[in-house]
Design a protein around this motif. Structure first.
Motif, short mmCIF file in Angstrom:
data_model
loop_
_atom_site.label_atom_id
_atom_site.label_comp_id
_atom_site.label_asym_id
_atom_site.label_seq_id
_atom_site.Cartn_x
_atom_site.Cartn_y
_atom_site.Cartn_z
N SER A 66 4.30 0.81 1.59
CA SER A 66 4.27 -0.10 2.73
C SER A 66 3.99 -1.51 2.25
CB SER A 66 3.20 0.32 3.73
OG SER A 66 1.90 0.01 3.26
N ALA A 67 4.41 -2.48 3.05
CA ALA A 67 4.16 -3.88 2.69
C ALA A 67 4.24 -4.76 3.92
CB ALA A 67 5.17 -4.34 1.65
N ASP A 68 3.45 -5.81 3.90
CA ASP A 68 3.54 -6.88 4.91
C ASP A 68 4.40 -7.98 4.29
OD1 ASP A 68 0.05 -6.57 5.93
OD2 ASP A 68 1.82 -5.40 6.46
N ILE A 69 5.56 -8.21 4.88
CA ILE A 69 6.58 -9.02 4.22
C ILE A 69 7.02 -10.19 5.09
CG2 ILE A 69 8.89 -8.99 3.19
CD1 ILE A 69 8.52 -5.96 2.78
N GLY A 114 0.81 -1.21 0.00
CA GLY A 114 0.00 0.00 0.00
C GLY A 114 0.84 1.26 0.00
N TRP A 115 0.12 2.35 0.09
CA TRP A 115 0.75 3.67 0.14
C TRP A 115 0.11 4.48 1.27
CZ3 TRP A 115 4.84 5.22 -2.78
CH2 TRP A 115 5.16 4.43 -3.89
N TYR A 116 0.96 5.07 2.08
CA TYR A 116 0.54 6.02 3.10
C TYR A 116 1.00 7.42 2.65
CZ TYR A 116 -0.37 2.39 6.63
OH TYR A 116 -0.87 1.32 7.34
N ARG A 117 0.47 8.42 3.31
CA ARG A 117 1.00 9.77 3.12
C ARG A 117 0.93 10.53 4.44
NH1 ARG A 117 -3.70 12.50 -0.73
NH2 ARG A 117 -5.30 12.78 0.89
N GLN A 120 7.70 0.09 5.95
CA GLN A 120 7.58 1.26 5.09
C GLN A 120 8.93 1.75 4.58
OE1 GLN A 120 4.97 4.25 6.75
NE2 GLN A 120 3.50 2.70 7.43
N GLY A 121 8.87 2.39 3.42
CA GLY A 121 10.06 2.95 2.82
C GLY A 121 10.38 4.32 3.38
#
Length: 120
Positions: A96-99, A35-38, A110-111
């Motif tokens: 973001s990712a669940d890894i 996904g993407w957060y902001r 998150q990056g």
């Protein structure tokens, strides 16, 4: 070691478009939700869009109809196409990712973020 590297941010006029990209790399076994957060200055980080491995999506109400999230499971990548941008979309955007990794599980990893600025 896992990395999420975002790209594609920048400055755009209101009504314009940007495409954000994110690629995951490292000791990854599998990736579930992406996904993407902001986060805008002075505001809490919010989830903009998310996509499951199977392609199911959900969006923040304020971006529905303007933003589209997509992913490439083979490339371990997720994109966010942003159209009809508004000044209120200005924020740092985080992938973001669940890894699942070789050593455990990373929830909502998150990056570093990429800046999106929309001028009026």
């Amino acid at each position: 070691q896992v990395q999420l590297v975002e790209s594609g941010g920048g400055l755009v006029q209101a009504g314009g478009s940007l495409r954000l990209s994110c690629v995951a790399s490292g000791s990854i076994v599998s990736i579930n939700k992406m996904g993407w957060y902001r986060q805008a200055p002075g505001k809490q980080r919010e989830l903009v869009a998310a996509i499951t491995t199977g392609g199911s999506t959900n969006y923040l109400d304020s971006v529905k109809g303007r933003f589209t999230i997509s992913r490439d499971n083979v490339k371990k990548a997720v994109d966010l196409q942003m159209n009809s941008l508004k000044p209120e979309d200005t924020a740092v955007y985080y992938c973001s990712a669940d890894i699942r990794t070789l050593s455990g599980y990373l929830w909502d990893y998150q990056g570093q973020g990429t800046q999106v600025t929309v001028s009026s």
